[in-house]
Design a protein around this motif. Structure first.
Motif, mmCIF file in Angstrom:
data_model
loop_
_atom_site.group_PDB
_atom_site.id
_atom_site.type_symbol
_atom_site.label_atom_id
_atom_site.label_comp_id
_atom_site.label_asym_id
_atom_site.label_seq_id
_atom_site.Cartn_x
_atom_site.Cartn_y
_atom_site.Cartn_z
ATOM 1 N N ASN A 1 0.784 -1.235 0.000
ATOM 2 C CA ASN A 1 0.000 0.000 0.000
ATOM 3 C C ASN A 1 0.817 1.287 0.000
ATOM 4 O O ASN A 1 0.252 2.353 -0.256
ATOM 5 N N LEU A 2 2.078 1.193 0.292
ATOM 6 C CA LEU A 2 2.898 2.397 0.326
ATOM 7 C C LEU A 2 3.909 2.320 -0.817
ATOM 8 O O LEU A 2 3.562 1.907 -1.910
ATOM 9 N N ASP A 3 5.145 2.669 -0.602
ATOM 10 C CA ASP A 3 6.102 2.677 -1.705
ATOM 11 C C ASP A 3 7.118 1.555 -1.591
ATOM 12 O O ASP A 3 8.184 1.595 -2.200
ATOM 13 N N GLY A 4 6.767 0.525 -0.855
ATOM 14 C CA GLY A 4 7.736 -0.516 -0.563
ATOM 15 C C GLY A 4 8.135 -1.393 -1.729
ATOM 16 O O GLY A 4 9.254 -1.913 -1.753
ATOM 17 N N ALA A 5 7.260 -1.584 -2.692
ATOM 18 C CA ALA A 5 7.558 -2.513 -3.784
ATOM 19 C C ALA A 5 8.781 -2.093 -4.581
ATOM 20 O O ALA A 5 9.470 -2.946 -5.156
ATOM 21 N N ASP A 6 9.065 -0.810 -4.635
ATOM 22 C CA ASP A 6 10.221 -0.319 -5.380
ATOM 23 C C ASP A 6 11.474 -0.189 -4.519
ATOM 24 O O ASP A 6 12.535 0.173 -5.029
ATOM 25 N N LYS A 7 11.350 -0.484 -3.226
ATOM 26 C CA LYS A 7 12.476 -0.281 -2.316
ATOM 27 C C LYS A 7 12.856 -1.533 -1.540
ATOM 28 O O LYS A 7 13.815 -1.517 -0.772
ATOM 29 N N VAL A 8 12.112 -2.617 -1.752
ATOM 30 C CA VAL A 8 12.368 -3.879 -1.055
ATOM 31 C C VAL A 8 12.690 -4.944 -2.094
ATOM 32 O O VAL A 8 11.923 -5.156 -3.032
ATOM 33 N N SER A 9 13.825 -5.611 -1.922
ATOM 34 C CA SER A 9 14.187 -6.696 -2.836
ATOM 35 C C SER A 9 13.653 -8.037 -2.356
ATOM 36 O O SER A 9 13.243 -8.879 -3.161
ATOM 37 N N GLN A 10 13.653 -8.236 -1.035
ATOM 38 C CA GLN A 10 13.232 -9.508 -0.477
ATOM 39 C C GLN A 10 12.481 -9.293 0.835
ATOM 40 O O GLN A 10 12.826 -8.420 1.624
ATOM 41 N N TYR A 11 11.461 -10.125 1.006
ATOM 42 C CA TYR A 11 10.644 -10.121 2.224
ATOM 43 C C TYR A 11 10.798 -11.491 2.870
ATOM 44 O O TYR A 11 10.569 -12.516 2.226
ATOM 45 N N ILE A 12 11.182 -11.499 4.141
ATOM 46 C CA ILE A 12 11.326 -12.749 4.885
ATOM 47 C C ILE A 12 10.446 -12.660 6.123
ATOM 48 O O ILE A 12 10.612 -11.757 6.950
ATOM 49 N N GLY A 13 9.506 -13.565 6.240
ATOM 50 C CA GLY A 13 8.555 -13.547 7.348
ATOM 51 C C GLY A 13 8.725 -14.764 8.248
ATOM 52 O O GLY A 13 8.473 -15.896 7.821
ATOM 53 N N PHE A 14 9.150 -14.534 9.474
ATOM 54 C CA PHE A 14 9.268 -15.601 10.472
ATOM 55 C C PHE A 14 7.993 -15.651 11.302
ATOM 56 O O PHE A 14 7.619 -14.659 11.946
ATOM 57 N N ALA A 15 7.327 -16.802 11.283
ATOM 58 C CA ALA A 15 6.228 -17.076 12.215
ATOM 59 C C ALA A 15 5.167 -15.974 12.212
ATOM 60 O O ALA A 15 4.739 -15.504 13.267
ATOM 61 N N GLY A 16 4.735 -15.579 11.057
ATOM 62 C CA GLY A 16 3.771 -14.488 10.954
ATOM 63 C C GLY A 16 2.321 -14.965 11.024
ATOM 64 O O GLY A 16 1.973 -15.988 10.437
ATOM 65 N N LYS B 1 18.543 -21.035 6.395
ATOM 66 C CA LYS B 1 17.571 -20.935 5.291
ATOM 67 C C LYS B 1 17.435 -19.487 4.830
ATOM 68 O O LYS B 1 17.402 -19.204 3.626
ATOM 69 N N MET B 2 17.351 -18.559 5.767
ATOM 70 C CA MET B 2 17.256 -17.153 5.401
ATOM 71 C C MET B 2 18.466 -16.721 4.578
ATOM 72 O O MET B 2 18.326 -16.078 3.534
ATOM 73 N N ARG B 3 19.656 -17.067 5.029
ATOM 74 C CA ARG B 3 20.872 -16.664 4.317
ATOM 75 C C ARG B 3 20.912 -17.250 2.909
ATOM 76 O O ARG B 3 21.238 -16.560 1.941
ATOM 77 N N SER B 4 20.584 -18.529 2.796
ATOM 78 C CA SER B 4 20.652 -19.161 1.478
ATOM 79 C C SER B 4 19.612 -18.568 0.535
ATOM 80 O O SER B 4 19.870 -18.410 -0.661
ATOM 81 N N PHE B 5 18.445 -18.222 1.071
ATOM 82 C CA PHE B 5 17.411 -17.605 0.237
ATOM 83 C C PHE B 5 17.872 -16.243 -0.255
ATOM 84 O O PHE B 5 17.717 -15.909 -1.439
ATOM 85 N N ILE B 6 18.436 -15.441 0.643
ATOM 86 C CA ILE B 6 18.893 -14.107 0.251
ATOM 87 C C ILE B 6 19.914 -14.200 -0.878
ATOM 88 O O ILE B 6 19.788 -13.540 -1.916
ATOM 89 N N THR B 7 20.925 -15.038 -0.703
ATOM 90 C CA THR B 7 21.977 -15.112 -1.708
ATOM 91 C C THR B 7 21.472 -15.708 -3.018
ATOM 92 O O THR B 7 21.907 -15.277 -4.096
ATOM 93 N N ALA B 8 20.532 -16.656 -2.928
ATOM 94 C CA ALA B 8 20.007 -17.268 -4.149
ATOM 95 C C ALA B 8 19.195 -16.299 -4.993
ATOM 96 O O ALA B 8 19.098 -16.453 -6.213
ATOM 97 N N HIS B 9 18.636 -15.284 -4.352
ATOM 98 C CA HIS B 9 17.733 -14.367 -5.068
ATOM 99 C C HIS B 9 18.314 -12.967 -5.253
ATOM 100 O O HIS B 9 17.603 -12.057 -5.695
ATOM 101 N N GLU B 10 19.581 -12.798 -4.963
ATOM 102 C CA GLU B 10 20.151 -11.451 -5.029
ATOM 103 C C GLU B 10 20.213 -10.877 -6.437
ATOM 104 O O GLU B 10 20.243 -9.673 -6.604
ATOM 105 N N ASN B 11 20.211 -11.736 -7.445
ATOM 106 C CA ASN B 11 20.296 -11.243 -8.819
ATOM 107 C C ASN B 11 18.974 -11.322 -9.568
ATOM 108 O O ASN B 11 18.942 -11.201 -10.799
ATOM 109 N N ASP B 12 17.892 -11.554 -8.835
ATOM 110 C CA ASP B 12 16.563 -11.629 -9.483
ATOM 111 C C ASP B 12 16.169 -10.271 -10.074
ATOM 112 O O ASP B 12 16.540 -9.229 -9.558
#
Length: 239
Positions: free
Chosen positions: A121-136, A228-239
């Motif tokens: 709803n705000l301007d996050g889509a253009d400023k966030v590369s990855q979203y990681i949600g623990f136990a949400g 898992k968080m670290r591997s996900f971040i590095t795997a998707h850094e060039n998306d």
């Protein structure tokens, strides 16, 4: 004549060295820096709750100046839409401080919802590369005996107006721009049932089960979850 000969030899030697240097392979450019990570605790939490996560990332190669902890509104107990607006200001501050175009949001419990609201709803889509949600409590929780807090009222069931609006038409808004990971555990008795923490359409919904599965309070410091968080971040850094 002797001086002239020595000068000629020196000139020839220097030219030879210059030729060798110019023909050598160029030095490799330094690897691109990780996007800054903003780590956000849940309801009634404090930034210190995320220190184990921060330390884990730093130990595994993330520079300290790319790691941030933060929380509001007021410690995720009040309107999560307000928290999302405050998060927007924090993201801009981190981007300005680091020079990064985008950040990674590593969220826990109630802050998982504030971060998704920011992206949607705000301007996050253009400023966030990855979203990681623990136990949400992405679809509410049956363990909702905390409704003196506004935030708890917003995720007290799957059908609250807040969640209905947040989860429709997509649970992963702007997933063409943002990569989504959720991490949940069968031993979590706060965000219940277990699958409330899943997001339909996420790049990965990671389930932890068995005798070593962490509870709600320690999932953000659990070694397997952090790996898992670290591997996900590095795997998707060039998306």
């Amino acid at each position: 004549m002797l001086s002239a000969s020595i000068a000629a030899l020196l000139t020839t030697s220097l030219l030879g060295l210059a030729s060798q240097e110019s023909s050598a392979a160029p030095r490799s450019a330094p690897a691109a820096a990780h996007d800054p990570v903003i780590m956000i605790p849940g309801m009634t939490g404090s930034p210190a709750n995320m220190n184990a996560m921060k330390s884990n990332l730093q130990t595994n190669g993330w520079p300290a100046n790319r790691l941030f902890t933060w929380t509001d509104s007021s410690s995720m107990t009040q309107d999560l839409a307000k928290a999302a607006k405050e998060l927007s200001a924090k993201v801009d501050q981190v981007r300005g401080q680091t020079g990064a175009d985008k950040v990674v949001l590593a969220t826990w419990s109630a802050s998982t919802l504030a971060a998704r609201y920011y992206i949607k709803n705000l301007d996050g889509a253009d400023k966030v590369s990855q979203y990681i949600g623990f136990a949400g409590p992405q679809h509410g929780t049956t363990n909702n005996g905390c409704q003196w807090y506004v935030a708890c009222q917003q995720f007290a069931s799957p059908n609250t107006p807040f969640l209905q609006a947040l989860n429709n038409p997509s649970e992963v808004p702007f997933n063409d721009k943002v990569d989504y990971l959720t991490i949940r555990s069968t031993a979590d008795y706060n965000a219940t049932p277990t699958d409330t923490a899943k997001l339909a359409g996420a790049d990965e919904n990671y389930l932890m089960s068995g005798p070593t599965a962490p509870n709600h309070l320690v999932i953000i410091s659990n070694a397997t979850a952090l790996a898992k968080m670290r591997s996900f971040i590095t795997a998707h850094e060039n998306d």
